[in-house]
Write a protein that holds these residues in place. Structure first.
Motif, PDB file in Angstrom:
ATOM      1  N   THR A   3     -46.468  -0.866  -9.558  1.00 30.78           N
ATOM      2  CA  THR A   3     -46.942   0.330  -8.869  1.00 30.78           C
ATOM      3  C   THR A   3     -46.867   0.074  -7.379  1.00 30.78           C
ATOM      4  N   LEU A   4     -46.284   1.000  -6.670  1.00 34.18           N
ATOM      5  CA  LEU A   4     -46.125   0.896  -5.221  1.00 34.18           C
ATOM      6  C   LEU A   4     -46.820   2.089  -4.588  1.00 34.18           C
ATOM      7  N   THR A   5     -47.720   1.819  -3.662  1.00 30.75           N
ATOM      8  CA  THR A   5     -48.413   2.888  -2.944  1.00 30.75           C
ATOM      9  C   THR A   5     -47.897   2.914  -1.520  1.00 30.75           C
ATOM     10  N   VAL A   6     -47.424   4.071  -1.083  1.00 36.98           N
ATOM     11  CA  VAL A   6     -46.881   4.230   0.261  1.00 36.98           C
ATOM     12  C   VAL A   6     -47.608   5.388   0.927  1.00 36.98           C
ATOM     13  N   ASN A   7     -48.170   5.144   2.106  1.00 38.98           N
ATOM     14  CA  ASN A   7     -48.825   6.207   2.869  1.00 38.98           C
ATOM     15  C   ASN A   7     -47.837   6.740   3.891  1.00 38.98           C
ATOM     16  N   GLU A  14     -41.295  11.578   4.170  1.00 40.59           N
ATOM     17  CA  GLU A  14     -41.590  11.832   2.755  1.00 40.59           C
ATOM     18  C   GLU A  14     -40.340  12.312   2.024  1.00 40.59           C
ATOM     19  N   TYR A  28     -41.995   8.951 -10.109  1.00 39.85           N
ATOM     20  CA  TYR A  28     -43.036   8.793  -9.106  1.00 39.85           C
ATOM     21  C   TYR A  28     -43.971   9.978  -9.134  1.00 39.85           C
ATOM     22  N   LYS A  29     -45.168   9.753  -8.611  1.00 39.81           N
ATOM     23  CA  LYS A  29     -46.173  10.809  -8.477  1.00 39.81           C
ATOM     24  C   LYS A  29     -46.488  10.962  -6.999  1.00 39.81           C
ATOM     25  N   ASP A  33     -53.502  13.620   0.252  1.00 42.58           N
ATOM     26  CA  ASP A  33     -54.853  13.353   0.724  1.00 42.58           C
ATOM     27  C   ASP A  33     -55.565  14.689   0.857  1.00 42.58           C
TER      28      ASP A  33
END
Length: 79
Positions: A3-7, A14, A28-29, A33
């Motif tokens: 799992t990779l979280t990118v802000n 994006e 991906y999901k 925010d």
């Protein structure tokens, strides 16, 4: 599975990241925010948010001893 979280801060980035993920055929999901108002911030609200965010960063740096903050008396004298 990894799992990779990118802000991501802006829509252009994006869009580019989504294109890369699509090109690799990855699933991906996207999670947006949310703010307490439940709506996007307007320009003045975003400016205030950014200012507060910067202030928090400066306070953390001060606590770590990496920066010195201006004395309140000196600040008032400048005004």
């Amino acid at each position: 599975m990894t799992t990779l979280t990118v802000n991501i801060e802006d829509k252009k980035t994006e869009k580019a990241i989504k294109a890369v993920l699509d090109a690799f055929g990855l699933n991906y999901k996207i999670a947006q925010d949310t703010n307490p108002a439940g709506r996007p911030l307007n320009k003045s609200e975003q400016a205030i948010y950014n200012s507060l965010k910067q202030s928090v960063k400066e306070i953390k740096l001060y606590k770590e001893g990496k920066i010195k903050l201006q004395d309140a008396g000196d600040l008032l004298n400048e005004l």
